[in-house]
Each structure stands twice: as C-alpha cells, then as structure tokens.
Design a protein around this motif. Structure first.
Motif, PDB file in Angstrom:
ATOM      1  N   MET A  77       0.847  -1.188   0.000  1.00 55.77           N
ATOM      2  CA  MET A  77       0.000   0.000   0.000  1.00 55.77           C
ATOM      3  C   MET A  77       0.886   1.243   0.000  1.00 55.77           C
ATOM      4  O   MET A  77       1.819   1.367   0.771  1.00 55.77           O
ATOM      5  N   GLU A  78       0.551   2.199  -0.855  1.00 54.12           N
ATOM      6  CA  GLU A  78       1.358   3.405  -1.002  1.00 54.12           C
ATOM      7  C   GLU A  78       0.875   4.477  -0.036  1.00 54.12           C
ATOM      8  O   GLU A  78      -0.320   4.654   0.176  1.00 54.12           O
ATOM      9  N   HIS A  79       1.802   5.218   0.576  1.00 52.01           N
ATOM     10  CA  HIS A  79       1.443   6.276   1.512  1.00 52.01           C
ATOM     11  C   HIS A  79       2.238   7.533   1.170  1.00 52.01           C
ATOM     12  O   HIS A  79       3.437   7.488   0.980  1.00 52.01           O
ATOM     13  N   ASP A  80       1.533   8.676   1.129  1.00 49.18           N
ATOM     14  CA  ASP A  80       2.226   9.945   0.970  1.00 49.18           C
ATOM     15  C   ASP A  80       2.666  10.480   2.326  1.00 49.18           C
ATOM     16  O   ASP A  80       3.622  11.208   2.447  1.00 49.18           O
ATOM     17  N   GLU A  81       1.930  10.116   3.363  1.00 50.24           N
ATOM     18  CA  GLU A  81       2.210  10.675   4.688  1.00 50.24           C
ATOM     19  C   GLU A  81       1.656   9.729   5.735  1.00 50.24           C
ATOM     20  O   GLU A  81       0.535   9.239   5.606  1.00 50.24           O
ATOM     21  N   ARG A  82       2.428   9.447   6.740  1.00 53.89           N
ATOM     22  CA  ARG A  82       1.954   8.541   7.774  1.00 53.89           C
ATOM     23  C   ARG A  82       0.970   9.249   8.699  1.00 53.89           C
ATOM     24  O   ARG A  82       1.134  10.416   9.034  1.00 53.89           O
ATOM     25  N   ALA A  83      -0.080   8.503   9.092  1.00 54.16           N
ATOM     26  CA  ALA A  83      -1.110   9.100   9.943  1.00 54.16           C
ATOM     27  C   ALA A  83      -0.739   9.055  11.419  1.00 54.16           C
ATOM     28  O   ALA A  83      -1.265   9.822  12.207  1.00 54.16           O
ATOM     29  N   ALA A  84       0.159   8.138  11.805  1.00 58.97           N
ATOM     30  CA  ALA A  84       0.480   7.986  13.224  1.00 58.97           C
ATOM     31  C   ALA A  84       0.935   9.308  13.820  1.00 58.97           C
ATOM     32  O   ALA A  84       1.788   9.996  13.262  1.00 58.97           O
ATOM     33  N   GLY A  85       0.371   9.680  14.956  1.00 59.65           N
ATOM     34  CA  GLY A  85       0.712  10.924  15.624  1.00 59.65           C
ATOM     35  C   GLY A  85      -0.049  12.122  15.101  1.00 59.65           C
ATOM     36  O   GLY A  85       0.053  13.207  15.658  1.00 59.65           O
ATOM     37  N   SER A  86      -0.818  11.961  14.026  1.00 55.90           N
ATOM     38  CA  SER A  86      -1.601  13.064  13.478  1.00 55.90           C
ATOM     39  C   SER A  86      -2.745  13.424  14.417  1.00 55.90           C
ATOM     40  O   SER A  86      -3.179  12.610  15.234  1.00 55.90           O
ATOM     41  N   ARG A  87      -3.242  14.642  14.269  1.00 55.30           N
ATOM     42  CA  ARG A  87      -4.414  15.052  15.047  1.00 55.30           C
ATOM     43  C   ARG A  87      -5.654  14.884  14.188  1.00 55.30           C
ATOM     44  O   ARG A  87      -5.701  15.354  13.049  1.00 55.30           O
ATOM     45  N   CYS A  88      -6.650  14.206  14.742  1.00 58.43           N
ATOM     46  CA  CYS A  88      -7.912  13.976  14.052  1.00 58.43           C
ATOM     47  C   CYS A  88      -9.016  14.768  14.729  1.00 58.43           C
ATOM     48  O   CYS A  88      -9.070  14.850  15.956  1.00 58.43           O
ATOM     49  N   GLY A 143      -8.166   3.268   8.931  1.00 61.43           N
ATOM     50  CA  GLY A 143      -7.209   3.115   7.845  1.00 61.43           C
ATOM     51  C   GLY A 143      -7.285   4.209   6.808  1.00 61.43           C
ATOM     52  O   GLY A 143      -6.286   4.532   6.156  1.00 61.43           O
ATOM     53  N   SER A 144      -8.447   4.828   6.666  1.00 65.03           N
ATOM     54  CA  SER A 144      -8.616   5.887   5.661  1.00 65.03           C
ATOM     55  C   SER A 144      -7.840   7.147   6.005  1.00 65.03           C
ATOM     56  O   SER A 144      -7.592   7.981   5.119  1.00 65.03           O
ATOM     57  N   ALA A 145      -7.452   7.307   7.248  1.00 62.87           N
ATOM     58  CA  ALA A 145      -6.674   8.485   7.638  1.00 62.87           C
ATOM     59  C   ALA A 145      -5.316   8.504   6.962  1.00 62.87           C
ATOM     60  O   ALA A 145      -4.674   9.550   6.863  1.00 62.87           O
ATOM     61  N   ASP A 146      -4.877   7.357   6.484  1.00 58.64           N
ATOM     62  CA  ASP A 146      -3.522   7.220   5.965  1.00 58.64           C
ATOM     63  C   ASP A 146      -3.476   7.118   4.442  1.00 58.64           C
ATOM     64  O   ASP A 146      -2.484   6.679   3.874  1.00 58.64           O
ATOM     65  N   MET A 147      -4.529   7.518   3.766  1.00 56.28           N
ATOM     66  CA  MET A 147      -4.566   7.406   2.302  1.00 56.28           C
ATOM     67  C   MET A 147      -3.661   8.440   1.644  1.00 56.28           C
ATOM     68  O   MET A 147      -3.467   9.544   2.174  1.00 56.28           O
ATOM     69  N   PRO A 148      -3.128   8.121   0.473  1.00 54.30           N
ATOM     70  CA  PRO A 148      -2.303   9.088  -0.252  1.00 54.30           C
ATOM     71  C   PRO A 148      -3.106  10.331  -0.625  1.00 54.30           C
ATOM     72  O   PRO A 148      -4.326  10.271  -0.830  1.00 54.30           O
ATOM     73  N   ALA A 149      -2.439  11.452  -0.731  1.00 54.80           N
ATOM     74  CA  ALA A 149      -3.111  12.726  -1.015  1.00 54.80           C
ATOM     75  C   ALA A 149      -3.825  12.717  -2.357  1.00 54.80           C
ATOM     76  O   ALA A 149      -4.781  13.470  -2.566  1.00 54.80           O
ATOM     77  N   ARG A 150      -3.393  11.881  -3.298  1.00 57.25           N
ATOM     78  CA  ARG A 150      -4.005  11.874  -4.625  1.00 57.25           C
ATOM     79  C   ARG A 150      -5.396  11.227  -4.635  1.00 57.25           C
ATOM     80  O   ARG A 150      -6.142  11.356  -5.599  1.00 57.25           O
ATOM     81  N   VAL A 151      -5.760  10.523  -3.555  1.00 56.71           N
ATOM     82  CA  VAL A 151      -7.046   9.822  -3.512  1.00 56.71           C
ATOM     83  C   VAL A 151      -8.139  10.795  -3.103  1.00 56.71           C
ATOM     84  O   VAL A 151      -8.095  11.377  -2.014  1.00 56.71           O
ATOM     85  N   ASN A 152      -9.114  10.968  -3.972  1.00 54.63           N
ATOM     86  CA  ASN A 152     -10.267  11.833  -3.697  1.00 54.63           C
ATOM     87  C   ASN A 152     -11.470  11.180  -4.374  1.00 54.63           C
ATOM     88  O   ASN A 152     -11.818  11.489  -5.499  1.00 54.63           O
ATOM     89  N   ARG A 153     -12.113  10.243  -3.643  1.00 57.38           N
ATOM     90  CA  ARG A 153     -13.169   9.474  -4.278  1.00 57.38           C
ATOM     91  C   ARG A 153     -14.031   8.758  -3.236  1.00 57.38           C
ATOM     92  O   ARG A 153     -13.719   8.746  -2.045  1.00 57.38           O
TER      93      ARG A 153
END
Length: 509
Positions: A1-12, A204-214
């Motif tokens: 799975m490709e990731h642009d940015e890791r979600a761990a430690g992010s604020r939701c 898991g959706s918090a960690d999607m690549p920035a290009r995903v918009n769907r």
C-alpha cells in the motif's frame, strides 16, 4: 500500500463523536496512536465515555462556521460523521449547509484529508429517485469531494452492531414477531457490514495518499434480503425460525408507523430507514481493499457480526449496559450516549427504601439473603417459584448457600448465582432458574450519613423473543408484592438489627 504521509501521531477531528459511529471510532483512533479532538454541541454527553480523559473535547456545531473553524486548527484528518436524520422535514437543507461549512473550513485550515461515512446507493438510480435519506447522504459526499480537500467517502448499507439504528430495527422486529406480515422491502437485497469492519476502514482511511479523492463502497461478504437477515438473526439469537409474509399494501410511510408501533425505534428514524430499503444496496466495487487491506478473518460475516452484537447478553454482562459504571470493551458494546432503545429490551423493577441504620448494618442483611434466611417477602411465592423451576428441569431452591453469612463471586444462592460483589455496597445475582431470557437482581447499600442508609434494589430482565416479553407482563402484577415486600422487609430487618457499637457494649452473659 502506497502512503504519501503517515497518519500515526496526526491530530484527528471527529465531528459526531456523540453518535453511534463517532463514539466508537474515537477509542480506535486513540489506539492507533492518533491524537483526537471531538466537536460536540454538548461536551457533557461525552464525559462518561471511558476515553474521555484521553481525547480533547471542544464545544461547537457543524452549522456554526466559527466553531468549526476553531475546531479545525492544527487538524490533519477531519472525520465527518454527522447526519440530520430524523431532525425534521428540512434535514436535507441542514445536511447540505453543514457539509459546505465543514469542507470550506477544512480547506482554510490546511486539513490534509476529510473522511466521511455515507450511505451505499443503488447503481443506475438517479438522485431524484432515491429516498431523501440516501439522496442527502450522496449529496453530502459530493460536497465534501468538491471541497478542495482530498476526501474519502465510504458508502455503507446496514451496519451490524448494538446501537446502530438499522440493526436495532432488525433486532426488535425479529425478537418481537415470530410471525410477520411485512412490506415488500423485505425482499430487497442488502450487503450489510459489521461495525468492527466499518471502524477498521475509517481508521485506515486516515492514511490514504493525497491523490485519492473518491468514494468507496464498503460491505461484508454476505448479500442478503431483509427477510434473510431476520431469519439468520433469529438463528444466531437462538429464536425459533421466523415466518415472514410479504404483502404489497404497506407503503414506506405505513411501514414506518408499523415499525414504530412494534419496536421502540422512533418513527422519525424508522421512516427514512424503511424508505431507503426500497433500493437494492450492494457493493459494485471493492477498491477500498487496495488502501485498507482486510486482515485475516475480515470482513466479518453477517452471522459473526450479529453474534458480536449480542455478546453482552450471551456473556451474561448485559446488566452493566444500564449501569452508570458501564465501560464498553469492544466496538460491539453499548455506550453511554446510545439511545434508550438501543441494546435490546430490558425490563426493570426498581425499589428504594430509607433505612434507620448505618450502611454496614444494611450490608450484612443484604449479604445474608437466601438459604435459611429466605428472601424477606412472601415465602410461599418463592417456594412456589422454586417448585415450578424444578418441574421445568431447573435447579429450584434446593441449593441454598455455601456460607450463612458471607458470599463470594461464583457462589450459588438458591436459584441465583453471585455475579458481582462490591463489599459493603453492591450484590448482583444472576438468575439460574428456567426463564425466557437472562435476569438479574441487584441490591445496594448506600450511606446517607448520620447513622442512616438507603437500600436500592433493581430487578432486570432481558426478554428472549416474544415469550420473554409475555412472561414479564404476566408476572409484573406480582412485583409489588414480591419485590416491593422484599425491599421493605430488608430495610426493616436492618433497622431492627443491633448496630456494631451496641453489640460491643452489650454485657457478657
């Protein structure tokens, strides 16, 4: 799975944390290592959640642009779990307005992803032909996708879990009606999904690549009609097979009133739910698996999802659902913010009495119930109930008690079992007589000060099917005599008992 940015430690940011999904999502996000901020109109509603001390809670409303803007500051991922379902005829306008504010303020704050949970819509059906409920959810998803912030829209059909409005409607209909004359929508094909899978995909959706918009369709492995779901629910719950007879005369409007009459689900919720069941809601793609892969054993089957939703009853822990100290341990478990009609039916008989004696004296009387001491009310009724239980193959009253003065967890006590003890305060007994559903008896000693106390007694019964409901209503006329007399006599016995100091001062003989 490709990731642009890791979600761990992010604020939701979780908008809708007081709702069914939101309240269960917060602890999952925390467990994944994310920091969580909850947006709530009434923050006080969240204070009894076990995670309340770990998440930041801010006051605000999704229809108030200023409060949303403030809540968005420093946020990486914003979850939108708000729907105006059941809030009036103009709920579509409210949903539209709130979604626009949320998207605009997320973009202004530099939020890198929005995640929205919407409804699964049928393929090939134009928006104007959808039910207002599904149409509004689809419109909210479109607004967020066009906000300029990369957005994940998850589209689910019926979510299976205790507290879900769709599941509670299914539960109550199946539990209460062994024979059902039903609307045509019971033949509609549906792809339900377990709440555990919904939460797993949301996290898991918090960690999607920035290009995903769907948008993504999400569902479990089973495609069933509503009739199939009722029959399979009955099988998992151990109920006799249900007879379902569809008829063409019940419109969605009439159906909602019928559901409101038969079940405790409010008609304001039943109507949009039943209207949505006109449409076949089946996943047409499974692309979400490329971004949030299924772990072994997932997605859960319908039967397993139902089994988990009923776990509290099967594990003999359902009494804590209605206790102020309830601490849910899994996504399937109830939460303090769930509505009263969630979690299945529970009948309660509550009695209280002031006691002219300290709490420790009252506790000795409570701990001494049963066996040779009896149950402090209408001995003939208790003896008759014991005989009837033995005739039905139960244990009756013949077991007595292990110790005349002391109890411990697991002790048998006539036809009860000691399930919980808080010394000096609480005794909870689970019934082991033959009953159409699990039952408990709770007895509390509460200190009132100045040498006085309060006795509180609660009998609880979780009916199993229609027979369980019929049983409760058949015996309830006798509760004042049996349970009321028990409360009065325990209070009197405690008041008449010598207090510890009096015993110490009594002359030796």
């Amino acid at each position: 799975m490709e990731h642009d940015e890791r979600a761990a430690g992010s604020r939701c940011l979780v908008a809708g944390a007081t709702g069914y999904i939101g309240g269960r999502l917060v602890p999952e996000l925390l467990a994944a290592g994310l920091r969580v901020r909850c947006l709530a109109r009434d923050p006080g509603k969240l204070r009894d959640h076990p995670w309340a001390g770990e998440a930041e809670v801010v006051r605000g409303d999704v229809t108030d642009a200023d409060s949303v803007a403030e809540a968005m500051q420093g946020v990486d991922v914003a979850y939108y779990l708000v729907h105006a379902l059941g809030s009036g005829r103009d709920f579509e306008s409210t949903d539209r307005h709130a979604a626009r504010i949320f998207g605009e303020r997320a973009k202004a704050a530099g939020v890198r992803r929005i995640v929205y949970l919407g409804g699964l819509t049928p393929a090939g059906v134009p928006d104007h032909a959808l039910s207002p409920h599904l149409r509004s959810r689809a419109e909210v998803g479109s607004i967020l996708l066009g906000s300029g912030v990369p957005t994940t829209v998850l589209r689910a059909a019926v979510i299976i879990g205790s507290g879900s409005a769709s599941f509670e409607m299914l539960r109550h209909l199946t539990e209460r009606l062994p024979v059902m004359i039903t609307p045509r929508w019971v033949r509609t094909r549906i792809q339900p999904i377990a709440v555990r899978d919904v939460l797993r995909i949301l996290v898991g959706s918090a960690d999607m690549p920035a290009r995903v918009n769907r948008a993504f369709d999400i569902g479990g492995p089973d495609v069933l009609t509503y009739r199939d779901m009722m029959i399979r629910y009955a099988a998992v719950a151990g109920l006799p097979r249900r007879v379902v007879l569809p008829v063409p005369v019940l419109t969605p409007g009439l159906s909602s009133h019928w559901v409101g009459l038969v079940t405790p689900v409010p008609a304001s919720l039943a109507r949009p739910l039943t209207e949505s069941l006109r449409h076949e809601v089946v996943c047409h793609e499974h692309d979400i698996e490329a971004y949030v892969p299924n772990p072994p054993g997932h997605p859960l089957s319908f039967d397993e999802a139902v089994r988990l939703a009923l776990r509290r009853v099967q594990d003999a822990q359902v009494a804590t659902r209605w206790s102020s100290s309830a601490v849910p341990g899994a996504p399937s478990d109830p939460l303090p913010t769930d509505p009263d009609w969630a979690g299945g039916s529970l009948y309660t008989d509550l009695r209280e009495a002031e006691v002219d004696a300290p709490a420790d004296t009252l506790w000795r009387v409570i701990e001494g119930v049963g066996g040779e001491n009896g149950w402090y009310s209408f001995p003939l009724a208790w003896a008759l109930r014991g005989r009837l239980d033995r005739l039905a193959g139960g244990v009756g009253l013949r077991r007595g008690r292990r110790d005349a003065q002391r109890l411990r967890i697991g002790d048998s006590l006539d036809f009860w079992r000691v399930e919980e003890i808080e010394p000096g305060h609480l005794l909870r007994l689970r019934a082991e007589m033959r009953l159409p559903g699990p039952a408990w008896l709770e007895m509390y000693a509460e200190n009132e000060g100045a040498g006085r106390s309060r006795y509180r007694q609660r009998a609880l019964f979780h009916p199993h099917g229609l027979l369980g409901h019929a049983y409760w209503w058949a015996v309830s006329p006798f509760h004042a005599l049996v349970f009321g007399g028990m409360a009065r006599n325990i209070a009197r016995t405690a008041a008449a008992a010598p207090h510890p100091r009096e015993r110490e001062c009594a002359p030796a003989r």
